[in-house]
Design a protein around this motif. Structure first.
Motif, short mmCIF file in Angstrom:
data_model
loop_
_atom_site.label_atom_id
_atom_site.label_comp_id
_atom_site.label_asym_id
_atom_site.label_seq_id
_atom_site.Cartn_x
_atom_site.Cartn_y
_atom_site.Cartn_z
N PHE A 130 0.83 -1.21 0.00
CA PHE A 130 0.00 0.00 0.00
C PHE A 130 0.87 1.26 0.00
O PHE A 130 0.59 2.22 -0.73
CB PHE A 130 -0.91 -0.02 1.22
N LEU A 131 1.91 1.28 0.80
CA LEU A 131 2.77 2.46 0.89
C LEU A 131 3.51 2.73 -0.41
O LEU A 131 3.93 3.86 -0.66
CB LEU A 131 3.78 2.28 2.04
N ALA A 132 3.66 1.70 -1.24
CA ALA A 132 4.35 1.87 -2.52
C ALA A 132 3.43 2.31 -3.65
O ALA A 132 3.89 2.59 -4.76
CB ALA A 132 5.04 0.56 -2.90
N LEU A 133 2.12 2.40 -3.39
CA LEU A 133 1.18 2.79 -4.44
C LEU A 133 1.35 4.26 -4.79
O LEU A 133 1.69 5.08 -3.94
CB LEU A 133 -0.26 2.55 -3.98
N PRO A 134 1.11 4.64 -6.05
CA PRO A 134 1.17 6.05 -6.44
C PRO A 134 0.00 6.85 -5.89
O PRO A 134 -1.05 6.29 -5.55
CB PRO A 134 1.15 5.99 -7.98
N ARG A 135 0.18 8.15 -5.81
CA ARG A 135 -0.81 9.05 -5.22
C ARG A 135 -2.21 8.92 -5.82
O ARG A 135 -3.19 8.79 -5.06
CB ARG A 135 -0.34 10.50 -5.35
N PRO A 136 -2.40 8.97 -7.15
CA PRO A 136 -3.76 8.91 -7.69
C PRO A 136 -4.51 7.64 -7.28
O PRO A 136 -5.72 7.68 -7.05
CB PRO A 136 -3.55 8.96 -9.21
N VAL A 137 -3.79 6.54 -7.18
CA VAL A 137 -4.43 5.27 -6.84
C VAL A 137 -4.82 5.25 -5.37
O VAL A 137 -5.88 4.75 -4.99
CB VAL A 137 -3.51 4.10 -7.19
N VAL A 138 -3.95 5.80 -4.51
CA VAL A 138 -4.27 5.85 -3.08
C VAL A 138 -5.52 6.70 -2.85
O VAL A 138 -6.42 6.33 -2.08
CB VAL A 138 -3.08 6.41 -2.28
N ALA A 139 -5.59 7.86 -3.50
CA ALA A 139 -6.76 8.73 -3.35
C ALA A 139 -8.02 8.04 -3.87
O ALA A 139 -9.09 8.11 -3.25
CB ALA A 139 -6.53 10.04 -4.09
N GLU A 140 -7.90 7.35 -4.99
CA GLU A 140 -9.04 6.61 -5.55
C GLU A 140 -9.47 5.49 -4.61
O GLU A 140 -10.67 5.26 -4.39
CB GLU A 140 -8.65 6.03 -6.91
N LEU A 141 -8.51 4.79 -4.05
CA LEU A 141 -8.80 3.66 -3.16
C LEU A 141 -9.49 4.13 -1.88
O LEU A 141 -10.53 3.59 -1.50
CB LEU A 141 -7.49 2.94 -2.81
#
Length: 471
Positions: A205-216
Motif C-alpha cells: 500500500f505504501l508503494a502505491l502512487p498518489r492517484p491510486v491511493v486517493a481513488e482507493l
C-alpha cells in the motif's frame, strides 16, 4: 495501402531513443519507381535493422495527417507556403516499435489484430502520444472488452494510472475498463483494516502512487471497521512518501489534498479527532484546509442530528465493515516461558481501530518456587510509533502533553480455556499497562504442561482480545 510504395508518398522512421541511426531508405521522390518491384498484395517494404538501427514504414501522408494531430503537425512545415515534409522521424523505446506499426496500419485499414493485455496497454499509450483519437477510442473499446479475471494487480494498477490522463477521462470505454481494473485491485486492497494489520499488504500500500491511493480511500466499496483506520493509513502513506517534503512542495500539497478529501472525517471517533489528528504533521502543514475538515467533523459529532442533505453525502456515511474479524490474536511458545527463569514477553503490536495493542506476559512469585504464576496484561499505544519520542510524524518535534484515553467496547480477553470479561465502554489510558495478576489461577508449570487446556496443538499460549469498537 500501408507500406505499399505504389500508393504511399511519405516515410515514417521509428528510431530507438538511445540511437538515431537507421538504414538507408529511398527518398520520397523515388517511391513511385519501386512500384514495379512490389507485388499485388502490397508486401511490406519496411526496413529494420539489428543492433542500434531503426525501422521505416511507408505511409499515405493524407491518411496519417487526418488520423493524428501529431502527424498533421509533423508533415506540415511552419513556412508560409505550408510545404509538405515527406519524411518524419519518431524516437521510441525499441519495445514499442511493433505497437507503432500496428498503430500506423490501423490508420490505413481501420483494423486491429488480436492483442494481449500488454499490447493493448502500449497501444493506448502510443495512440494518446500521437493524438490519434480514432485509434484511441477503438483500443479503449478493446480494453473494456478484455477479460480481467486473469489480470494481475500490477496490470490493473497500470490501467488505473493511465485512465487518469486528460485525453482518456471522458472515454466511456476507458471508464468501463477502469471499473473492471478497480474490481481486481479491490480484491487485494479492498479491506483497509486488513492492510493496516498485515505488514506485507501495508508495504504494498505504501508503494502505491498518489492517484491510486486517493481513488482507493475514496471508493464506496472499500471497507473498514473504523474511519480512524483510513486516517491512519493516509498518514502513514504521506509520511512514507513525503517525509522530507516542505509544505511549499506542490506534489506534497496535491497529495495531502486529494487523500484528505477521501477521508470521511465526520465518521472518525471523537477522541481520535480531538487528540491525535491535530498532532499529525500533514494536518498542521496545511492548516488552512484541514481546519475545515476538523471543524466539520467536530460539529457533526456535537450536533444531536444532521441535516437530511448531509446524511445523503458520502462523507457523512459509515463505510461497510468488511470481512476482517474484530479479534486480535497473539501466540507465545510455551518453550520460551519454560526455559527462561525470569521470563518477560511483550508481544508485537496489533492494529485495530486506529490504535496499536500489545500483550505482555511475565513470571511472578518467588524464584525457584513451585508456586510461580503468570501475570498477563495489555497496553493500548498511540497510533504513531514512538509518538511521545518526537516522531517525525509530528511537526516541529512536538510531544503530546496531555493524557489521552480511548473508549473500548470490548467483550473479553481470553487465552484458550481461560477468559476475562472486560467492562464495556470503559476508558483506557493510552500508554498504560492493565494487568491481571495470576491470570490463569494456577502455577506456571500447570499452565504450560503438554496436556494443559491452555496450550494449543502447536505448543503455544494463544491470547485473543475481542473488540467491538474503539471510540
Amino acid at each position: 495501402m500501408f507500406n505499399d510504395p505504389r500508393l504511399c508518398d511519405a516515410i515514417v522512421r521509428i528510431l530507438p531513443e538511445s540511437n538515431t541511426s537507421v538504414r538507408a531508405v529511398p527518398p520520397a521522390s523515388e517511391l513511385s519507381n519501386a512500384s514495379q518491384e512490389h507485388d499485388d498484395e502490397g508486401e511490406s517494404s519496411s526496413s529494420s535493422g539489428s543492433g542500434g538501427q531503426g525501422v521505416a514504414f511507408l505511409v499515405v501522408s493524407a491518411v496519417v495527417r487526418a488520423e493524428s494531430e501529431f502527424f498533421e503537425r509533423a508533415f506540415t512545415s511552419w513556412t508560409d507556403d505550408i510545404t509538405i515534409t515527406k519524411e518524419v522521424d519518431v524516437k521510441l523505446p525499441r519495445e514499442k516499435f511493433s505497437a507503432c506499426e500496428i498503430l500506423l496500419r490501423f490508420m490505413h485499414d481501420k483494423q486491429l489484430p488480436s492483442l494481449t493485455f500488454a499490447s493493448l496497454f502500449v497501444l493506448i499509450e502510443l495512440a494518446d502520444q500521437f493524438l490519434a483519437r480514432n485509434c484511441l477510442s477503438e483500443v479503449c473499446g478493446k480494453l473494456a472488452e478484455f477479460d480481467f479475471e486473469d489480470t494481475s494487480v500490477s496490470e490493473a494498477l497500470d490501467v488505473l494510472l493511465i485512465s487518469g490522463r486528460p485525453s482518456l477521462v471522458l472515454q466511456p470505454a476507458m471508464r468501463l475498463a477502469k471499473e473492471k481494473a478497480l474490481f481486481v485491485f479491490l480484491e487485494k486492497f479492498g479491506d483497509l483494516e486488513e492492510i493496516a494489520q498485515e505488514k506485507e499488504l501495508l508495504d504494498s500500500f505504501l508503494a502505491l502512487p498518489r492517484p491510486v491511493v486517493a481513488e482507493l480511500l475514496g471508493h464506496e466499496e472499500v471497507s473498514s471497521l473504523s474511519e480512524n483506520t483510513v486516517f491512519y493509513l493516509a498518514t502513514l502513506w504521506l509520511h512514507h512518501n513525503h517525509r522530507d517534503s516542505p509544505p511549499s512542495s506542490e506534489e506534497y500539497y496535491r497529495a495531502a489534498m486529494e487523500i484528505g478529501n477521501a477521508i470521511r472525517f465526520p465518521m472518525m471517533s471523537f477522541n481520535y479527532i480531538l487528540h491525535w489528528v491535530p498532532q499529525v504533521r500533514w494536518i498542521k502543514d496545511f492548516h488552512a484546509t484541514s481546519k475545515f475538515w476538523l471543524r466539520e467533523a467536530t460539529s457533526h459529532k456535537l450536533a444531536r442530528e444532521c441535516l437530511d442533505l448531509r446524511r445523503k453525502e458520502k462523507r457523512f456515511l459509515p463505510r461497510t465493515k468488511g470481512t476482517t474479524k474484530n479479534e486480535l490474536v497473539w501466540k507465545i511458545p510455551t518453550a520460551k516461558i519454560r526455559n527462561n527463569v525470569d521470563y518477560v514477553d511483550e508481544s508485537e503490536n496489533k492494529f485495530f481501530g486506529g490504535y496499536l495493542f500489545q500483550v505482555g506476559v511475565s513470571k511472578e512469585g518467588k524464584l525457584n518456587s513451585m508456586d510461580r504464576f503468570l501475570s498477563t496484561g495489555f497496553c493500548v499505544h498511540p497510533p504513531w510509533p514512538s509518538l511521545n519520542a518526537c516522531n517525525a510524524l509530528l511537526s516541529k518535534g512536538e510531544c503530546l502533553q496531555v493524557r489521552c484515553s480511548c473508549k473500548l467496547k470490548a467483550r473479553k480477553f481470553n487465552a484458550n480455556a481461560e477468559s476475562k470479561e472486560m467492562a464495556s465502554n470503559e476508558m483506557w489510558d493510552i500508554g498504560l499497562w492493565y494487568e491481571w495478576p495470576n491470570f490463569f489461577g494456577e502455577s506456571v508449570d500447570k499452565v504450560i504442561r503438554d496436556q494443559s487446556p491452555y496450550v494449543d496443538s502447536e505448543g503455544q499460549l494463544q491470547f485473543i482480545m475481542t473488540i467491538d469498537d474503539v471510540e
